[in-house]
Design a protein around this motif. Structure first.
Motif, PDB file in Angstrom:
ATOM      1  N   LEU A   3     -35.306  28.195   0.543  1.00 36.93           N
ATOM      2  CA  LEU A   3     -34.683  27.160  -0.278  1.00 36.93           C
ATOM      3  C   LEU A   3     -35.735  26.448  -1.134  1.00 36.93           C
ATOM      4  N   ILE A   4     -36.895  26.149  -0.530  1.00 30.07           N
ATOM      5  CA  ILE A   4     -37.966  25.492  -1.274  1.00 30.07           C
ATOM      6  C   ILE A   4     -38.441  26.374  -2.423  1.00 30.07           C
ATOM      7  N   GLN A   5     -38.366  27.710  -2.219  1.00 27.51           N
ATOM      8  CA  GLN A   5     -38.735  28.648  -3.270  1.00 27.51           C
ATOM      9  C   GLN A   5     -37.642  28.822  -4.313  1.00 27.51           C
ATOM     10  N   GLY A   6     -36.519  28.119  -4.124  1.00 23.12           N
ATOM     11  CA  GLY A   6     -35.419  28.178  -5.083  1.00 23.12           C
ATOM     12  C   GLY A   6     -34.457  29.324  -4.856  1.00 23.12           C
ATOM     13  N   LYS A   7     -34.486  29.933  -3.669  1.00 25.64           N
ATOM     14  CA  LYS A   7     -33.638  31.082  -3.382  1.00 25.64           C
ATOM     15  C   LYS A   7     -32.398  30.664  -2.597  1.00 25.64           C
ATOM     16  N   SER A   8     -31.327  31.445  -2.754  1.00 27.94           N
ATOM     17  CA  SER A   8     -30.122  31.296  -1.958  1.00 27.94           C
ATOM     18  C   SER A   8     -29.733  32.676  -1.444  1.00 27.94           C
ATOM     19  N   GLY A   9     -29.127  32.740  -0.253  1.00 27.38           N
ATOM     20  CA  GLY A   9     -28.741  34.029   0.294  1.00 27.38           C
ATOM     21  C   GLY A   9     -28.360  33.913   1.751  1.00 27.38           C
ATOM     22  N   TYR A  10     -28.387  35.039   2.453  1.00 26.88           N
ATOM     23  CA  TYR A  10     -28.080  35.052   3.883  1.00 26.88           C
ATOM     24  C   TYR A  10     -28.744  36.264   4.526  1.00 26.88           C
ATOM     25  N   GLU A  11     -29.203  36.080   5.776  1.00 21.84           N
ATOM     26  CA  GLU A  11     -29.867  37.157   6.509  1.00 21.84           C
ATOM     27  C   GLU A  11     -30.094  36.742   7.958  1.00 21.84           C
ATOM     28  N   GLN A  12     -30.472  37.726   8.769  1.00 19.64           N
ATOM     29  CA  GLN A  12     -30.823  37.458  10.165  1.00 19.64           C
ATOM     30  C   GLN A  12     -32.259  36.959  10.216  1.00 19.64           C
ATOM     31  N   MET A  13     -32.473  35.846  10.933  1.00 19.94           N
ATOM     32  CA  MET A  13     -33.788  35.216  10.969  1.00 19.94           C
ATOM     33  C   MET A  13     -34.107  34.762  12.386  1.00 19.94           C
ATOM     34  N   VAL A  14     -35.332  34.257  12.544  1.00 18.22           N
ATOM     35  CA  VAL A  14     -35.756  33.618  13.787  1.00 18.22           C
ATOM     36  C   VAL A  14     -36.073  32.168  13.455  1.00 18.22           C
ATOM     37  N   ASN A  15     -35.417  31.214  14.181  1.00 21.17           N
ATOM     38  CA  ASN A  15     -35.628  29.801  13.869  1.00 21.17           C
ATOM     39  C   ASN A  15     -36.914  29.286  14.498  1.00 21.17           C
ATOM     40  N   LEU A  16     -37.162  27.981  14.336  1.00 16.57           N
ATOM     41  CA  LEU A  16     -38.411  27.396  14.816  1.00 16.57           C
ATOM     42  C   LEU A  16     -38.521  27.409  16.337  1.00 16.57           C
ATOM     43  N   ARG A  17     -37.388  27.553  17.025  1.00 17.08           N
ATOM     44  CA  ARG A  17     -37.424  27.643  18.499  1.00 17.08           C
ATOM     45  C   ARG A  17     -37.518  29.083  18.983  1.00 17.08           C
ATOM     46  N   GLY A  18     -37.700  30.012  18.071  1.00 22.58           N
ATOM     47  CA  GLY A  18     -37.837  31.418  18.437  1.00 22.58           C
ATOM     48  C   GLY A  18     -36.522  32.107  18.712  1.00 22.58           C
ATOM     49  N   GLU A  19     -35.395  31.494  18.326  1.00 20.53           N
ATOM     50  CA  GLU A  19     -34.077  32.074  18.565  1.00 20.53           C
ATOM     51  C   GLU A  19     -33.636  32.868  17.344  1.00 20.53           C
ATOM     52  N   THR A  20     -33.025  34.029  17.595  1.00 13.96           N
ATOM     53  CA  THR A  20     -32.502  34.835  16.504  1.00 13.96           C
ATOM     54  C   THR A  20     -31.166  34.258  16.051  1.00 13.96           C
ATOM     55  N   VAL A  21     -31.058  33.981  14.773  1.00 15.20           N
ATOM     56  CA  VAL A  21     -29.848  33.367  14.224  1.00 15.20           C
ATOM     57  C   VAL A  21     -29.448  34.099  12.952  1.00 15.20           C
TER      58      VAL A  21
END
Length: 527
Positions: free
Chosen positions: A240-258
């Motif tokens: 978002l800070i880079q100005g992008k929008s979208g969706y994908e599988q990620m790992v959050n700051l707690r190490g959980e896959t979301v």
């Protein structure tokens, strides 16, 4: 041969009923297993895609809501600025501010500051800043810019509240700058964001969401204790800070896959992130598999009863013949592949089972091959790549990763069609395969992105391989007849990192540097 010894040997044989029942059971079990695995994989991907799409749709809707809200808030302040373009008494100014604040309910407080920084009027009056000069850097910046302004979250001096300030300039009828009118949102208290988003519109999706400012600080979260927290390291927030929008599988700051969807708010640079834990998908998958097994249980039991009954009917003449052969002193005939049976029906049955097992093996081999191979290019897929890289890391073998991305591939699809785009991908796959050694691994990572594992190679050696690929592609005759280039990023294990995930990330960063530096180049990861 003594009768007792003969009976003992006969007792070690498998009866035809057991054999037929067992074969049918194995066939059914293997078929069901293959179907369940295929169903699991396809359903899993479908659920992930559906969840991501729903999250993205929700994020877009909330982004539009926030965008409209900010526009309305700015419009309200702009209209109010005209009311304060001329001097008025403190009582009259306070009354107008009170009316404005209670009429639109956009702001927790509204302040009018003249061009010298003196607070002329404030609502509510309990804030106690009327008649004082502004002291916070944010307020001074809003006054100095002389144009519409939205601040980042900051703490006020008097009340120690975490707020966001939105201001509009005030000009008199002669166009002379007379100060600003500023509205504030108290992030830790009841505010317009709580009012609109307090009832989570994503609850039915087992998802949650939050709103972040342009600098990565939380502006809204269901857990109010986290408001104001800096989460700029979150993968979705970084995009978002880079100005992008979208969706994908990620790992959050707690190490959980979301499963994350992130959308930028055009009006003010804020962002909306909607996330669903991957466990939601697995829970639905488990329920799906349980329902399949439940529906298959009754037909399976019925099938087994029919098979046992038929096996007994088929076995009856064979048992009689076996007794007869035994009395004649001949060896017992065993049902096995490749052996000629004295009974024509037994021979045909053996051949039929052999054909069935052979066909089943072909299907299983084909499914296993399809699970490891990219159908378009014939290269290995991401699953095989990740398994190989993890194995090499566990073996602590030195290797390099080359991450490759075809430049401006979207324009190829747009100008020449997706069929030509597919031919370009296959053409590039052939170049990469021909440039690697037999012990190296190359796979299609997704879309126009490819990745290679170069075993026992330093970053500099991998760079030579990557440059050979890049140059070959650039000068080769390709399906579209136009020059095609590729950008590449390289990371080495273990000199750059000892983590497989970080290694791929460093290669991706190097690839991004190559793209940013003009494309058609190779970059080695720093560090």
């Amino acid at each position: 041969m003594p009768v007792l010894q003969r009976k003992k040997k006969q007792g070690n044989k498998i009866s035809l009923v057991t054999l037929l029942t067992g074969l049918v059971s194995i066939s059914v079990a293997l078929t069901v297993t293959i179907l369940l695995i295929s169903s699991y994989q396809s359903k899993k991907q479908a659920l992930i895609n559906t969840t991501l799409t729903l999250n993205h749709t929700s994020a877009i809707k909330m982004s539009h809501t926030i965008d409209s809200l900010i526009k309305s808030m700015r419009s309200s302040l702009d209209y109010s600025a005209n009311l304060f373009s001329n001097p008025m008494s403190a009582e009259e100014g306070y009354s107008k501010l009170e009316l404005i604040r209670h009429t639109n309910n956009y702001f927790n407080s509204i302040t009018v500051v003249d061009e010298t920084g003196l607070v002329r009027y404030v609502s509510p009056a309990s804030i106690g800043t009327a008649g004082k000069y502004i002291t916070t850097e944010t307020a001074k910046e809003a006054l100095a810019v002389k144009k519409p302004y939205i601040s980042k979250p900051y703490l006020t001096v008097n009340t120690k509240r975490l707020i966001v300030l939105i201001s509009e300039p005030i000009f008199d009828k002669d166009g002379i700058y007379r100060g600003v009118i500023a509205g504030t949102i108290y992030l830790h208290e009841n505010n317009i964001l709580n009012t609109i988003f307090g009832s989570n519109p994503t609850d039915e999706l087992d998802s949650s969401f939050y709103i972040v400012g342009s600098d990565g600080h939380l502006l809204f979260h269901r857990d109010t204790r986290r408001i104001g927290e800096d989460i700029s390291e979150n993968q979705a927030v970084r995009k978002l800070i880079q100005g992008k929008s979208g969706y994908e599988q990620m790992v959050n700051l707690r190490g959980e896959t979301v499963l994350s969807a992130y959308v930028k708010v055009p009006e003010n640079g804020w962002g909306v992130v909607v996330v669903s834990p991957i466990n939601v998908v697995y829970e639905q998958l488990n329920r799906h598999l349980a329902s399949i097994l439940l529906y298959m249980l009754a037909p399976f039991l019925l099938l087994m009863l029919v098979v046992i009954w038929l096996a007994r009917r088929v076995a009856r003449p064979f048992v009689s013949l076996a007794d007869l052969v035994s009395k004649a002193g001949r060896e017992e005939v065993q049902l096995s592949e490749g052996k000629q049976h004295w009974n024509r029906e037994a021979e045909l049955l053996t051949r039929a089972i052999s054909y069935a097992l052979t066909d089943m093996k072909k299907q299983t081999d084909q499914l296993a091959h399809d699970a490891r191979t990219d159908p378009l290019t014939g290269l290995t897929n991401r699953r095989t790549f990740e398994a190989t890289m993890q194995q090499w890391v566990e073996e602590q073998a030195s290797f390099s990763v080359i991450l490759m991305d075809l430049d401006r591939f979207k324009s190829i699809n747009d100008n020449y069609g997706h069929q030509s785009g597919d031919e370009v991908l296959k053409h590039f796959a052939q170049i990469v395969s021909a440039s690697l050694r037999s012990g190296d691994v190359c796979c299609r990572f997704g879309g126009e992105e490819f990745v290679a594992l170069v075993s026992h190679a330093s970053a500099e050696e991998a760079y030579q391989v990557a440059e050979r690929i890049r140059h070959t592609l650039e000068v080769s005759t390709n399906p579209i007849g136009q020059t095609i280039t590729v950008s590449q990023g390289i990371a080495h294990y273990p000199s750059h990192t000892d983590s497989a995930e970080d290694l791929l990330h460093l290669a991706d960063v190097a690839l991004y540097d190559a793209k940013r530096s003009g494309r058609n180049r190779t970059e080695i990861a720093k560090g």
